[in-house]
Design an enzyme around this catalytic site. Structure first.
Site, PDB file in Angstrom:
ATOM      1  N   HIS A   1      61.713 -11.743 -20.491  1.00 54.54           N
ATOM      2  CA  HIS A   1      60.292 -11.650 -20.141  1.00 54.54           C
ATOM      3  C   HIS A   1      60.041 -11.651 -18.641  1.00 54.54           C
ATOM      4  O   HIS A   1      59.142 -10.949 -18.162  1.00 54.54           O
ATOM      5  CB  HIS A   1      59.520 -12.795 -20.793  1.00 54.54           C
ATOM      6  CG  HIS A   1      59.597 -12.810 -22.282  1.00 54.54           C
ATOM      7  ND1 HIS A   1      59.262 -11.722 -23.057  1.00 54.54           N
ATOM      8  CD2 HIS A   1      59.994 -13.778 -23.151  1.00 54.54           C
ATOM      9  CE1 HIS A   1      59.426 -12.018 -24.334  1.00 54.54           C
ATOM     10  NE2 HIS A   1      59.877 -13.252 -24.416  1.00 54.54           N
TER      11      HIS A   1
ATOM     12  N   HIS B   1      54.954  -9.997 -29.038  1.00 52.80           N
ATOM     13  CA  HIS B   1      55.178  -9.320 -30.318  1.00 52.80           C
ATOM     14  C   HIS B   1      53.941  -8.519 -30.732  1.00 52.80           C
ATOM     15  O   HIS B   1      54.055  -7.383 -31.213  1.00 52.80           O
ATOM     16  CB  HIS B   1      55.537 -10.323 -31.417  1.00 52.80           C
ATOM     17  CG  HIS B   1      56.747 -11.136 -31.101  1.00 52.80           C
ATOM     18  ND1 HIS B   1      57.101 -12.258 -31.824  1.00 52.80           N
ATOM     19  CD2 HIS B   1      57.707 -10.996 -30.138  1.00 52.80           C
ATOM     20  CE1 HIS B   1      58.215 -12.771 -31.312  1.00 52.80           C
ATOM     21  NE2 HIS B   1      58.585 -12.022 -30.289  1.00 52.80           N
TER      22      HIS B   1
ATOM     23  N   ASP C   1      60.609  -6.838 -27.546  1.00 53.69           N
ATOM     24  CA  ASP C   1      59.995  -7.614 -26.461  1.00 53.69           C
ATOM     25  C   ASP C   1      59.674  -6.761 -25.243  1.00 53.69           C
ATOM     26  O   ASP C   1      58.594  -6.881 -24.652  1.00 53.69           O
ATOM     27  CB  ASP C   1      60.924  -8.758 -26.038  1.00 53.69           C
ATOM     28  CG  ASP C   1      60.826  -9.982 -26.933  1.00 53.69           C
ATOM     29  OD1 ASP C   1      59.882 -10.069 -27.742  1.00 53.69           O
ATOM     30  OD2 ASP C   1      61.706 -10.860 -26.821  1.00 53.69           O
TER      31      ASP C   1
ATOM     32  N   HIS D   1      65.469  -6.970 -31.229  1.00 51.99           N
ATOM     33  CA  HIS D   1      64.337  -7.825 -30.854  1.00 51.99           C
ATOM     34  C   HIS D   1      64.092  -7.764 -29.345  1.00 51.99           C
ATOM     35  O   HIS D   1      62.935  -7.826 -28.903  1.00 51.99           O
ATOM     36  CB  HIS D   1      64.566  -9.274 -31.290  1.00 51.99           C
ATOM     37  CG  HIS D   1      63.343 -10.124 -31.072  1.00 51.99           C
ATOM     38  ND1 HIS D   1      62.271 -10.103 -31.936  1.00 51.99           N
ATOM     39  CD2 HIS D   1      63.002 -10.957 -30.060  1.00 51.99           C
ATOM     40  CE1 HIS D   1      61.328 -10.906 -31.467  1.00 51.99           C
ATOM     41  NE2 HIS D   1      61.747 -11.441 -30.336  1.00 51.99           N
TER      42      HIS D   1
END
Length: 275
Positions: free
Chosen positions: A260, A77, A238, A234
């Site tokens: 991720h 973030h 990311d 979101h």
């Protein structure tokens, strides 16, 4: 374009999302060609961890970078805010192993960095200029992330969630500081209520509350949404943060259900080929 750093120090305090520990973060100006560097003030010698794709060691529910046995995690973030504001160089001093979670988005970091001001440096900025298609696939789960040549920075993301409340969400944004602040920065971390106990048994999510995580169950949302499609926004937040581990990007990112692990694999690939 010239490299940048902060014009002044900026401080932000809070609780780590996964560790649940109180942490003070001090962001300081840094010289040209320093990069984004975490400094563990709580450890002997104040070791530095460079926020680069080569240092990624874990992507379980967050992105972790580690150097010489010292690590920081849940950096995505903060990295996203740096990327959106075109900050090239900064020392990020932490007195714990994880930055604060704030409200689960990057908005507080965006505002804190911007309030410190941006200073241009004498050195020329080095962008990751995408020259062909770079793609990472997870065929088992029908996920991928790729980046194409593009004169600018654009992200197109399709989020796929089997829960009837969420389903398929899609957004496509040309990233600029103004657009990021309006449409992306306030999108928060999301969790399924039934997963929370399992996460905490693994030592994860210990600092998460309804103030910092959007939670849903089979009946609906436990807290109000900032956007109807907050999940995909979101996810875009990311991927912007994870890809900053390669460097400032000039290209069009296209992703389907990426997380991720895939994001940072693409960052490593870009760094190896174009860094």
């Amino acid at each position: 374009m010239q490299q940048t750093t902060l014009a002044a120090e900026a401080v932000y305090k809070g609780i780590g999302l996964h560790s649940g520990r109180e942490v003070q973060m001090v962001m300081k100006p840094a010289p040209a060609n320093t990069g984004l560097v975490f400094v563990r003030m709580d450890l002997d010698g104040n070791p530095k961890i460079h926020a680069t794709a080569a240092n990624v060691t874990s992507t379980m529910r967050a992105t972790t970078v580690e150097e010489n046995g010292c690590k920081v995690f849940t950096i995505e973030h903060l990295m996203s805010a740096f990327h959106a504001l075109n900050i090239d160089n900064c020392y990020i001093e932490l007195d714990a192993e994880e930055p604060p979670v704030a409200d689960g988005s990057s908005l507080a970091f965006f505002h804190t960095i911007r309030s410190a001001g941006v200073k241009e440096l004498a050195a020329e900025r080095r962008e990751i200029v995408v020259d062909k298609v770079y793609r990472i696939d997870d065929d088992e789960h029908n996920r991928f992330v790729m980046v194409l040549p593009y004169d600018g920075f654009r992200v197109s993301f399709t989020s796929v969630n089997p829960h009837k409340l969420i389903g398929i969400q899609y957004e496509n944004f040309e990233i600029s500081p103004e657009l990021y602040e309006q449409e992306i920065a306030s999108a928060r971390t999301i969790a399924y209520e039934k997963e929370i106990e399992a996460l905490r048994s693994m030592g994860l999510g210990l600092g998460g509350t309804l103030e910092s995580v959007i939670v849903y169950n089979d009946e609906g949302w436990l807290n109000p949404l900032h956007f109807e499609d907050e999940l995909v926004r979101h996810k875009i937040l990311d991927v912007i943060g994870d890809l900053r581990l390669a460097g400032p990007i000039r290209g069009h990112v296209v992703a389907v259900a990426s997380g991720h692990a895939l994001n940072t694999r693409l960052a490593k690939k870009l760094l190896e080929n174009l860094g």
